[in-house]
Scaffold this motif. Structure first.
Motif, PDB file in Angstrom:
ATOM      1  N   VAL A 168       0.176  -1.395   0.039  1.00 20.22           N
ATOM      2  CA  VAL A 168      -0.154   0.241  -0.130  1.00 20.22           C
ATOM      3  C   VAL A 168       1.057   1.717  -0.350  1.00 20.22           C
ATOM      4  O   VAL A 168       1.147   2.389  -0.533  1.00 20.22           O
ATOM      5  N   ILE A 169       1.706   1.257   0.842  1.00 19.49           N
ATOM      6  CA  ILE A 169       2.964   2.644   0.361  1.00 19.49           C
ATOM      7  C   ILE A 169       3.279   2.598  -0.445  1.00 19.49           C
ATOM      8  O   ILE A 169       3.749   3.620  -0.536  1.00 19.49           O
ATOM      9  N   ALA A 170       3.941   1.469  -1.192  1.00 21.15           N
ATOM     10  CA  ALA A 170       4.081   1.606  -2.481  1.00 21.15           C
ATOM     11  C   ALA A 170       3.401   2.058  -3.407  1.00 21.15           C
ATOM     12  O   ALA A 170       4.058   3.454  -4.319  1.00 21.15           O
ATOM     13  N   ALA A 171       2.117   1.670  -3.493  1.00 16.63           N
ATOM     14  CA  ALA A 171       0.971   2.342  -4.164  1.00 16.63           C
ATOM     15  C   ALA A 171       1.126   3.602  -4.001  1.00 16.63           C
ATOM     16  O   ALA A 171       0.856   3.866  -5.149  1.00 16.63           O
ATOM     17  N   VAL A 172       0.776   3.274  -3.224  1.00 17.47           N
ATOM     18  CA  VAL A 172       0.741   5.455  -2.856  1.00 17.47           C
ATOM     19  C   VAL A 172       1.684   6.500  -3.515  1.00 17.47           C
ATOM     20  O   VAL A 172       1.251   7.328  -3.872  1.00 17.47           O
ATOM     21  N   GLY A 173       2.824   5.823  -3.148  1.00 21.17           N
ATOM     22  CA  GLY A 173       3.728   6.799  -3.788  1.00 21.17           C
ATOM     23  C   GLY A 173       4.187   6.824  -5.413  1.00 21.17           C
ATOM     24  O   GLY A 173       4.395   7.426  -5.841  1.00 21.17           O
ATOM     25  N   LEU A 174       4.139   5.400  -6.055  1.00 21.52           N
ATOM     26  CA  LEU A 174       3.844   5.123  -7.343  1.00 21.52           C
ATOM     27  C   LEU A 174       2.437   6.181  -7.930  1.00 21.52           C
ATOM     28  O   LEU A 174       2.712   7.055  -8.613  1.00 21.52           O
ATOM     29  N   GLY A 175       1.114   6.023  -7.225  1.00 19.76           N
ATOM     30  CA  GLY A 175       0.404   7.088  -7.453  1.00 19.76           C
ATOM     31  C   GLY A 175       0.650   8.339  -7.819  1.00 19.76           C
ATOM     32  O   GLY A 175       0.523   9.247  -8.615  1.00 19.76           O
ATOM     33  N   LEU A 192       8.233  -2.938 -11.899  1.00 16.60           N
ATOM     34  CA  LEU A 192       7.925  -3.099 -10.272  1.00 16.60           C
ATOM     35  C   LEU A 192       7.727  -4.427  -9.958  1.00 16.60           C
ATOM     36  O   LEU A 192       7.708  -4.922  -8.831  1.00 16.60           O
ATOM     37  N   ILE A 193       6.795  -5.433 -11.231  1.00 22.32           N
ATOM     38  CA  ILE A 193       6.565  -6.868 -10.489  1.00 22.32           C
ATOM     39  C   ILE A 193       7.788  -7.609 -10.373  1.00 22.32           C
ATOM     40  O   ILE A 193       7.521  -8.701  -9.760  1.00 22.32           O
ATOM     41  N   LEU A 194       9.416  -7.855 -10.486  1.00 24.04           N
ATOM     42  CA  LEU A 194      10.380  -7.604 -10.297  1.00 24.04           C
ATOM     43  C   LEU A 194      10.824  -7.617  -8.986  1.00 24.04           C
ATOM     44  O   LEU A 194      10.994  -8.497  -7.959  1.00 24.04           O
ATOM     45  N   LEU A 195       9.631  -6.594  -7.748  1.00 21.08           N
ATOM     46  CA  LEU A 195      10.248  -6.487  -6.633  1.00 21.08           C
ATOM     47  C   LEU A 195       8.867  -7.434  -5.572  1.00 21.08           C
ATOM     48  O   LEU A 195       9.160  -7.143  -4.644  1.00 21.08           O
ATOM     49  N   LEU A 196       7.592  -7.246  -6.680  1.00 19.02           N
ATOM     50  CA  LEU A 196       6.862  -8.198  -5.363  1.00 19.02           C
ATOM     51  C   LEU A 196       7.245  -9.444  -5.864  1.00 19.02           C
ATOM     52  O   LEU A 196       6.017  -9.748  -5.175  1.00 19.02           O
ATOM     53  N   ASP A 197       8.101  -9.864  -7.400  1.00 21.36           N
ATOM     54  CA  ASP A 197       8.083 -11.117  -6.770  1.00 21.36           C
ATOM     55  C   ASP A 197       9.447 -11.847  -5.679  1.00 21.36           C
ATOM     56  O   ASP A 197      10.285 -11.018  -5.449  1.00 21.36           O
ATOM     57  N   ARG A 198       9.029 -12.341  -4.525  1.00 22.89           N
ATOM     58  CA  ARG A 198      10.124 -12.396  -2.912  1.00 22.89           C
ATOM     59  C   ARG A 198      11.051 -13.625  -3.772  1.00 22.89           C
ATOM     60  O   ARG A 198      11.566 -13.322  -2.753  1.00 22.89           O
ATOM     61  N   GLN A 199      10.965 -14.038  -4.735  1.00 22.30           N
ATOM     62  CA  GLN A 199      12.288 -14.829  -5.250  1.00 22.30           C
ATOM     63  C   GLN A 199      13.606 -14.052  -6.026  1.00 22.30           C
ATOM     64  O   GLN A 199      14.203 -14.959  -6.354  1.00 22.30           O
ATOM     65  N   SER A 200      12.636 -12.938  -6.666  1.00 22.57           N
ATOM     66  CA  SER A 200      13.853 -12.166  -7.625  1.00 22.57           C
ATOM     67  C   SER A 200      14.533 -11.282  -7.308  1.00 22.57           C
ATOM     68  O   SER A 200      14.674 -10.382  -8.200  1.00 22.57           O
ATOM     69  N   GLY A 201      14.219 -10.112  -5.859  1.00 25.00           N
ATOM     70  CA  GLY A 201      14.084  -8.928  -5.251  1.00 25.00           C
ATOM     71  C   GLY A 201      14.981  -9.218  -4.424  1.00 25.00           C
ATOM     72  O   GLY A 201      16.408  -9.768  -4.815  1.00 25.00           O
ATOM     73  N   PHE A 202      15.152  -8.932  -3.727  1.00 23.99           N
ATOM     74  CA  PHE A 202      16.182  -8.803  -2.355  1.00 23.99           C
ATOM     75  C   PHE A 202      16.203 -10.110  -1.885  1.00 23.99           C
ATOM     76  O   PHE A 202      17.482 -10.239  -1.159  1.00 23.99           O
ATOM     77  N   MET A 203      15.414 -11.355  -1.761  1.00 24.78           N
ATOM     78  CA  MET A 203      15.764 -12.355  -1.094  1.00 24.78           C
ATOM     79  C   MET A 203      15.778 -13.185  -2.442  1.00 24.78           C
ATOM     80  O   MET A 203      15.851 -12.733  -3.175  1.00 24.78           O
ATOM     81  N   GLN A 230      -2.199 -12.119  -8.334  1.00 30.42           N
ATOM     82  CA  GLN A 230      -2.525 -12.096  -6.862  1.00 30.42           C
ATOM     83  C   GLN A 230      -3.001 -10.939  -6.270  1.00 30.42           C
ATOM     84  O   GLN A 230      -2.836  -9.925  -6.993  1.00 30.42           O
ATOM     85  N   LYS A 231      -3.106 -11.327  -4.754  1.00 32.09           N
ATOM     86  CA  LYS A 231      -4.093 -10.119  -4.157  1.00 32.09           C
ATOM     87  C   LYS A 231      -3.130  -8.876  -4.207  1.00 32.09           C
ATOM     88  O   LYS A 231      -3.232  -7.581  -4.432  1.00 32.09           O
ATOM     89  N   GLU A 232      -1.360  -8.743  -4.131  1.00 32.11           N
ATOM     90  CA  GLU A 232      -0.709  -7.940  -3.918  1.00 32.11           C
ATOM     91  C   GLU A 232      -0.484  -7.140  -4.966  1.00 32.11           C
ATOM     92  O   GLU A 232      -0.618  -5.822  -4.959  1.00 32.11           O
ATOM     93  N   PHE A 233      -0.540  -7.903  -6.292  1.00 31.68           N
ATOM     94  CA  PHE A 233      -0.594  -6.997  -7.798  1.00 31.68           C
ATOM     95  C   PHE A 233      -1.697  -6.404  -7.638  1.00 31.68           C
ATOM     96  O   PHE A 233      -1.833  -5.197  -7.910  1.00 31.68           O
ATOM     97  N   LYS A 234      -3.108  -6.683  -7.496  1.00 33.97           N
ATOM     98  CA  LYS A 234      -4.242  -5.660  -7.065  1.00 33.97           C
ATOM     99  C   LYS A 234      -3.864  -4.896  -7.000  1.00 33.97           C
ATOM    100  O   LYS A 234      -4.917  -3.666  -6.852  1.00 33.97           O
TER     101      LYS A 234
END
Length: 642
Positions: A168-175, A192-203, A230-234
Motif C-alpha cells: 500500500v505504501i508503494a502504491a501511494v508513492g507510485l500514484g 515493479l513486478i520484479l520487486l513484487l516477486d519475492r524470489q527475484s528481488g532482495f531475497m 495475486q492480491k498484492e498486485f491487485k
C-alpha cells in the motif's frame, strides 16, 4: 538496546543532515525555467504546464497554506518543502537498506555496522551534486524522489517480509509519482513486478505463492505471470490508480475555475488528453537533431560522475557483488532503469532541467552502492570510520556548485525590470523566465501593477491572461485581440490554451500585427513607452511589425527615448558570478538575452559617441561571451546549431 539507539541516531541523521544542507544552501530567489510557474500555481491552486503535476501542485498548495503560519513567503515555504521531501526520501531509503542489510548480512556484520552502512549510502546519495541541486529550490523533483523512495521502501520491505501494508505504501508513492513527473515513473513500472516477486528481488530464498494454474510457462516467467493474479498486485494497481486519478481529477476540476494564471485548460477530454500526453513539449521527444546524442553524452557522463564522485568505486564493487550473489533481477532493476533513462535523455532536445530526469535512476543505483559499502565494511570493519570523512569530502566538492544563496535570479530580474520600465509601460517579452517571474510577483506580491507585461505571442500560456490580469487594457484592444485569438484557435486549437503562437499563415500574421500596432498606438496616445526585450524586438522588426528604431531603457528597447535606467551597462547582476551558472542549462537563454542587450547598448553608444558607456557595454559584453564559452565547455548541447 545499544543497536536500537544507534539505529535511531543514524535514522535521524539520514533525515537531518540532508534537510540542514538543503535549507542552508537555498536561495531567497526563484530560479530559472519553471520555478516561478510552480510557485505561482501552487499559491493559487492552478494548472501547471503539461502533464500538469497535480500531486505536486495540490501538496504544494496544502503545504503553503499550512506554512503561512510560520512564513508569509510562499517561495521560501516551497524551498523547505523540497528539502523536507528529499530528506524524507533519504530516511525511507535508510530504513529500507537497513532491512536489506539485516537480511543479507545478519550472520557476518553487527547490527550497528549494517545501520552505519545504510546511513552512509543515503548520505552519499544526498550529497551528490544533482540530488542536492534539485532539493534546495522550487521544483517538482524533490517530491518525485520521495514518491520513488516510497515505491522502493514499500516493495523492498514487502519483498523481505510479505506484509501487504508495505505494498500500500508503494502504491501511494507510485500514484503520487504518476500524478507528478509521470514519464520517469512510468519508465520504472516494468520493474515493479520484479520487486513484487519475492524470489527475484532482495531475497533469494524460495517463497510459496498462492497456487493457481494460469500458465505453463517455465521457471521465472511462470512465476511472474502468476504474480499478476495475486492480491498484492491487485492492491498495487488499485491503490496507485486511485491516488493518481484523484489528483488528476482535482486538476480537471481546477481547470474549469477562472484564475489569473493558467498553463493549459484540461477541462474537456481532448484538452485533458493533450495535457497528459505532454502538450507542446512532446514535440521535443519526436524530432531528431543530428549529432545531439554525441553532444549530450559527455554531459550525462559528467553528472553521473559528480553525483557519486568518491563513491564510484563502492558502486562498482556493489554491482560486482550483486552479480556474484546471483541477484540478477535486483541488479537489472538498478542498471537497466539507469541506462533506459540515460539513453532516452541523450536523444531529447531539452536544456533546462534535463539532468533532473536522472534523479530516479541515481536512486536506483543506490541499491548496488549499499551492497558495495557493506562489502567494504565486511572486509575491513575499521573503514566504517573513514566513510564520514568521504561524505564530508563529497559534500565539500558539491557545495560550491549547489550553494544558491547568492544565486539571486528572480530578485535580480525584477530589479532590472523595475529600473528599466517607466510608469505605465507596455512590454512584450520573449524570455519565458522574465515573464513568469513578473506574473508571480504581480499576482502574489502586487509588484508593479502599472505595467502591462505580455509574452510576445500575446497570450503566453492561456489566452485569458490578458483579459484577467489587465482588464482595462484588454478593453482597449478587445476587437483586435479577440480576432487574433479566434484565428489562432481555428488554425491551432491547443495553442490558445497553451504556449506557442504559430503564425504560419498570412491571415494569422496580419491579425497578430494588428494587435501589436494597436498596442503601440495606445502607448503613443498615452505618452508611455512601448518596449520589447532584445529577442522580441528582433522578431517584431524582422516581421515589419515595428520600425527598426533603437531607443534603450535598461534591458529593453523602446519606441520613444526614455531615461529610466542609464546605469544598466555599468551594473552586473550578481548571479552571473555564481559557480552554479556554469552548470545550469536553464540559465543559457537569459545569458543569450543579456548578450543581445549589451550588444544593443554597444551599438547605441557607438552611434551617440558616448565613449565611457561604450567601454562599459563592451566590457560586459566580453564578460558574457566568456561566460558562454565556459558554459558551452560544461554543457555543449545548449549552444548546438539550430
Amino acid at each position: 538496546m545499544r543497536s536500537k539507539i544507534t539505529h535511531y541516531i543514524l535514522g535521524l541523521l539520514s533525515f537531518a543532515v540532508p534537510f540542514c544542507l538543503y535549507s542552508f544552501t537555498r536561495s531567497t530567489s526563484l530560479g530559472f525555467a519553471d520555478a516561478a510557474e510552480f510557485a505561482l500555481v501552487t499559491k493559487i491552486a492552478s494548472i501547471a504546464h503539461a502533464p500538469g503535476f497535480p500531486s505536486y501542485i495540490f501538496l504544494g498548495w496544502l503545504w503553503g497554506n499550512i506554512s503561512i503560519f510560520f512564513t508569509p513567503d510562499h517561495a521560501y515555504a516551497l524551498a523547505l518543502f523540497s528539502a523536507t521531501c528529499t530528506a524524507s526520501a533519504c530516511l525511507l531509503l535508510y530504513l529500507l537498506f537497513r532491512k536489506v542489510g539485516l537480511y543479507q548480512y545478519k550472520n557476518t556484520l553487527s547490527e550497528n555496522l549494517i545501520s552505519a552502512g545504510s546511513a552512509i549510502t543515503v548520505l552519499a546519495f544526498a550529497t551528490g551534486m544533482t540530488v542536492w541541486f534539485w532539493s534546495n529550490c522550487v521544483e517538482v523533483y524533490a517530491l518525485h524522489m520521495l514518491a520513488m523512495a516510497m515505491v522502493l521502501y514499500g516493495l523492498g520491505s514487502y519483498n523481505l517480509n510479505g506484509k501487504i501494508m508495505h505494498v500500500v505504501i508503494a502504491a501511494v508513492g507510485l500514484g503520487i509519482g504518476v500524478a507528478n513527473h509521470h514519464l520517469t515513473m512510468i519508465f520504472f513500472i516494468p520493474f515493479l513486478i520484479l520487486l513484487l516477486d519475492r524470489q527475484s528481488g532482495f531475497m533469494n530464498a524460495p517463497v510459496e505463492l498462492n497456487k493457481k494454474k494460469v500458465s505453463n510457462l517455465p521457471g521465472f516467467w511462470n512465476r511472474i505471470f502468476k504474480l499478476l493474479f495475486q492480491k498484492e498486485f491487485k492492491v498495487l494497481v488499485g491503490v496507485s490508480l486511485t491516488v493518481s486519478v484523484l489528483f488528476y481529477g482535482w486538476m480537471y476540476v481546477r481547470a474549469g475555475v477562472e484564475l489569473p494564471y493558467k498553463f493549459g485548460q484540461p477541462d474537456n477530454l481532448d484538452r485533458l488528453i493533450y495535457h497528459l500526453a505532454g502538450g507542446a513539449w512532446i514535440k521535443q521527444t519526436q524530432k531528431s537533431v543530428e549529432g545531439l546524442a554525441a553532444l549530450r553524452l559527455p554531459y550525462f557522463a559528467q553528472i553521473t560522475f559528480r553525483q557519486f564522485f568518491i563513491f564510484i568505486p563502492f558502486l562498482v564493487m556493489g554491482i560486482i557483488h550483486l552479480f556474484r550473489l546471483k541477484k540478477r533481477s535486483l541488479l537489472g532493476i538498478s542498471l537497466l532503469f539507469f541506462f533506459l533513462i540515460f539513453m532516452y535523455q541523450l536523444r531529447i532536445d531539452q536544456t533546462s532541467d534535463t539532468d533532473a530526469y536522472m534523479l530516479l535512476p541515481f536512486m536506483a543505483l543506490c541499491i548496488p552502492l549499499a551492497y558495495g559499502i557493506w562489502q567494504t565494511i565486511l572486509k575491513a570493519r575499521s573503514l566504517v570510520f573513514i566513510f564520514p570523512v568521504l561524505i564530508f569530502a563529497q559534500a565539500a566538492y558539491s557545495f560550491p556548485r549547489v550553494d544558491k544563496r547568492d544565486y539571486l535570479v528572480s530578485e535580480s530580474l525584477m530589479q532590472e525590470l523595475d529600473k528599466s520600465s517607466p510608469q505605465g509601460s507596455t512590454l512584450l517579452i520573449a524570455d519565458w523566465t522574465l515573464v513568469i517571474q513578473y506574473y508571480y510577483y504581480r499576482i502574489v506580491h502586487n509588484f508593479r501593477p502599472d505595467l502591462v507585461v505580455l509574452n510576445y505571442d500575446l497570450k503566453f500560456t492561456h489566452y485569458k491572461i490578458l483579459p484577467n490580469l489587465f482588464p482595462e487594457y484588454y478593453a482597449k484592444v478587445k476587437p483586435e485581440y479577440d480576432d487574433f485569438i479566434a484565428k489562432l484557435g481555428k488554425e491551432h486549437p491547443q495553442e490558445i490554451y497553451n504556449t506557442g503562437g504559430t503564425l504560419n499563415t498570412q491571415e494569422l500574421m496580419n491579425a497578430y500585427s494588428l494587435v501589436i500596432r494597436k498596442m503601440r498606438d495606445l502607448a503613443v496616445e498615452s505618452g508611455h513607452p512601448f518596449m520589447a526585450d532584445p529577442k522580441a524586438y528582433v522578431f517584431l522588426v524582422n516581421q515589419k511589425v515595428i520600425p527598426d528604431k533603437l531607443n534603450l531603457s535598461g534591458f529593453f528597447v523602446s519606441n520613444i527615448p526614455v531615461d529610466s535606467d542609464s546605469g544598466f551597462v555599468n551594473r552586473r547582476q550578481k548571479w552571473l558570478d555564481s559557480p552554479i551558472l556554469l552548470h545550469d542549462p536553464a540559465a543559457s537563454d537569459k545569458v543569450v538575452d543579456l548578450q543581445a542587450a549589451y550588444d544593443f547598448h554597444k551599438r547605441y553608444f557607438e552611434a551617440t559617441g558616448d565613449a565611457q558607456n561604450l567601454l562599459a557595454a563592451q566590457n560586459n559584453l566580453n564578460f558574457i561571451l566568456q561566460k558562454q564559452k565556459e558554459m558551452k565547455k560544461n554543457m555543449p548541447f545548449i549552444y548546438r546549431p539550430k
